[in-house]
Design an enzyme around this catalytic site. Structure first.
Site, PDB file in Angstrom:
ATOM      1  N   ASP A  72       0.851  -1.185   0.000  1.00 12.36           N
ATOM      2  CA  ASP A  72       0.000   0.000   0.000  1.00 12.36           C
ATOM      3  C   ASP A  72       0.890   1.239   0.000  1.00 12.36           C
ATOM      4  O   ASP A  72       1.867   1.306   0.755  1.00 12.36           O
ATOM      5  CB  ASP A  72      -0.895   0.011   1.241  1.00 12.36           C
TER       6      ASP A  72
ATOM      7  N   GLU B 157      -6.611   3.830  -5.970  1.00 17.33           N
ATOM      8  CA  GLU B 157      -7.941   3.986  -5.400  1.00 17.33           C
ATOM      9  C   GLU B 157      -8.501   5.304  -5.913  1.00 17.33           C
ATOM     10  O   GLU B 157      -7.994   6.365  -5.563  1.00 17.33           O
ATOM     11  CB  GLU B 157      -7.865   3.981  -3.875  1.00 17.33           C
TER      12      GLU B 157
ATOM     13  N   HIS C 294     -10.448  -4.413   2.155  1.00 21.74           N
ATOM     14  CA  HIS C 294     -10.437  -4.081   3.584  1.00 21.74           C
ATOM     15  C   HIS C 294     -11.438  -2.996   3.968  1.00 21.74           C
ATOM     16  O   HIS C 294     -11.699  -2.800   5.158  1.00 21.74           O
ATOM     17  CB  HIS C 294      -9.034  -3.627   3.969  1.00 21.74           C
ATOM     18  N   ASP C 295     -11.987  -2.282   2.995  1.00 21.45           N
ATOM     19  CA  ASP C 295     -12.926  -1.187   3.265  1.00 21.45           C
ATOM     20  C   ASP C 295     -14.382  -1.576   3.014  1.00 21.45           C
ATOM     21  O   ASP C 295     -15.278  -0.741   3.194  1.00 21.45           O
ATOM     22  CB  ASP C 295     -12.603   0.017   2.378  1.00 21.45           C
TER      23      ASP C 295
END
Length: 582
Positions: free
Chosen positions: A103, A267, A342-343
């Site tokens: 990330d 993203e 993860h979100d």
């Protein structure tokens, strides 16, 4: 396509497995997942048929936002391990033919980062301009006000007053995550060196780039339009996303990524127009390899309320998939395929059925849907065994995510019992914590997350770990895990699935999702391989026919999640894939 800059576009053949380190595997019995835990499962990961791991933030951090508040880009969060552990992880991944991406969180740092600690000392500090500081505004009555009306991630102002230097600093997320000032050349190029090249030189193969369109803030930081007249702070996405220098910055970064043949997946929130998305991922522009476009995750979510739940139809799901499957046709861009990260909530609970009797069928259905879609495929930890949202019986105190905690706090402040019940319902459906419960490895206490079953994990394990876990599914040829392995092998065998052109069939059908895949650049009349996928998104038996353009009765089944395998009919939450060679 192999341009002179050395890019090989290897990511177009990638199947990516995302690991959220805190909840993956605990090797030292402290209740927190760690890098050595990841290393211990690499043979398992390789056995799935994936060839790339995306590791969520493992950098040193105060963990206000689960590692997205970084205090040191070149150090590892001590409970996760050390730099030596990361070097070992890189070596062990590569030894198995697995690439590793990290990330990249560079819109903001932690307020504990040394840069911000310097920046807030005084207005003449050399690092003052590395963050975004502004003087207060004052109302007609002399009340001190933030510089504009932007809303942060916690439904509060995106500005925090710093008493010592008597100015506000900007944070589009929590107050502990101050935004960096990308317009400062020294700041920006230090990020390139310390956060990007440091890891590429250690052997990392690329990055998932967090909030990739926020770096360039608009000149003058104007107010956001008032979309919620009852709120003091307004959603500013239309103002601060996709700012004036975004593509300049990304092309600077793209030069670095090309040098290492690194992949990037950005993203990309609040970018609805196809032409704007294409600017980010056109290969000729050399900015990003691909992006996550969030129309699919926005289904069932209110646009003005992060957790408020709304209904959506299968037709809406089909149209979102069609839109982002076909937007690249005739271009040099590349899409992503994902349902979980993860979100997001667990896909079975959101798109199918998480009733105990439906979980296995639903997990296979969604796997089958995804393996036939064009683009780089992303699978989130636990998705391959059919992990689900947490039970509705959990109380609000079980949730750990800062957004869920603040959402419930705001509901409690409004007072009514009905408001609290609805808030907990909404959190249960949408909460990021649904994806962050520990991976369920065995039926031992806490799902075998820690080596010692007596160790209590940092977050409660989903109650269904005794029936949904890796160990049980390893022994079951009809399990979701077995189906994922088979489905990914089929995808690898047929380039058409991951690289062909998508055609939606039966748009108006309320229960069936059907699509055809054609070779790139071909027409339905041309000869070649083609696929037909039919998916029953309902709890009733459905019938169908294989379209003639997909081979009709001559098409052969290559993937079947049904119990009886009867051609022309599907039971609840079942699917089937056909391949036809003309």
């Amino acid at each position: 396509m192999t341009p002179q800059d050395g890019r090989t576009f290897w990511f177009r053949d990638a199947v990516v497995y995302q690991i959220w380190p805190a909840s993956y595997k605990d090797s030292n019995n402290d209740g927190i997942g760690d890098i050595q835990g990841i290393i211990s499962t690499l043979d398992y990961v390789a056995s799935l048929g994936v060839n790339t791991i995306w590791l969520s933030p493992m950098y040193d951090s105060p963990q206000i936002d689960m590692g997205y508040d970084i205090s040191d880009y070149q150090a590892v969060y001590p409970p996760y391990g050390t730099l030596s552990d990361m070097d070992e992880l890189i070596r062990e991944c590569h030894a198995r033919g697995i690439k590793l991406i990290l990330d990249l969180v560079i819109n903001h740092t932690s307020d504990q980062h040394a840069w911000f600690q310097e920046s807030k000392k005084d207005k003449t500090n050399p690092k003052r301009d590395w963050y975004i500081w502004r003087p207060a505004k004052y109302s007609a009555t002399g009340e001190r006000r933030p510089p504009n009306n932007w809303r942060g991630a916690l439904n509060q102002s995106a500005w925090t007053w710093e008493e010592h230097t008597q100015e506000y600093y900007l944070h589009l997320f929590t107050p502990q995550q101050p935004d960096l000032n990308w317009a400062n050349d020294e700041c920006r190029h230090t990020l390139y060196r310390d956060a990007i090249e440091f890891w590429l030189k250690r052997g990392v193969n690329g990055f998932r780039v967090d909030t990739v369109n926020l770096y360039s803030k608009p000149e003058g930081l104007p107010d956001a339009p008032i979309t919620d007249p009852n709120a003091e702070w307004q959603n500013g996405d239309s103002v601060f996303c996709n700012g004036p220098r975004m593509h300049e910055y990304l092309q600077e970064m793209g030069t670095i990524f090309a040098r290492y043949d690194a992949m990037t997946v950005g993203e990309l929130p609040s970018t609805p127009r196809v032409e704007d998305v294409l600017r980010y991922i056109s290969a000729s522009r050399n900015e990003l390899s691909q992006v996550f476009q969030f129309d699919i995750s926005a289904l069932g979510r209110s646009p003005d309320d992060f957790y408020a739940r709304s209904d959506f139809s299968l037709q809406q799901l089909k149209e979102v998939v069609e839109r982002w499957q076909r937007f690249i046709e005739g271009t040099d861009a590349w899409p992503t395929v994902f349902l979980e990260n993860h979100d997001l909530p667990r896909a079975i609970s959101k798109y199918a059925s998480d009733r105990p009797e439906d979980i296995t069928a639903s997990g296979k259905l969604l796997a089958l849907m995804q393996v036939g879609l064009t683009g780089t495929l992303y699978i989130y930890q636990g998705q391959e065994i059919g992990m689900t949202n947490v039970p509705r019986s959990w109380g609000h105190d079980e949730y750990k995510d800062v957004i869920a905690i603040n959402y419930y706090r705001d509901a409690a402040a409004r007072g009514s019992k009905e408001t609290l019940v609805k808030a907990l319902d909404d959190i249960n459906f949408h909460a990021r914590d649904n994806a962050r419960t520990p991976v369920q490895w065995t039926s031992a206490p806490h799902g075998g997350f820690s080596e010692d079953p007596a160790t209590t994990p940092w977050m409660r394990t989903n109650d269904n770990y005794t029936s949904i876990n890796v160990a049980a599914q390893e022994q079951d040829k009809s399990s979701v895990l077995a189906f994922y392995r088979h489905a990914l092998a089929v995808r690898k065998k047929h380039d058409l699935l991951g690289k062909g052109e998508f055609r939606l069939v039966g748009r108006e059908h309320e229960k069936l999702f059907m699509y055809i895949k054609l070779p790139q650049g071909s027409s339905e009349e041309e000869k070649g391989e083609r696929a037909f996928v039919v998916l029953n998104f309902s709890s009733e038996m459905q019938t169908y026919t294989v379209p003639e353009e997909a081979g009709g009765e001559e098409a052969n089944v290559v993937l079947d999640s049904s119990v009886d395998g009867k051609r022309g009919s599907l039971g609840p939450w079942e699917g089937r894939m056909y391949i036809y060679h003309t």
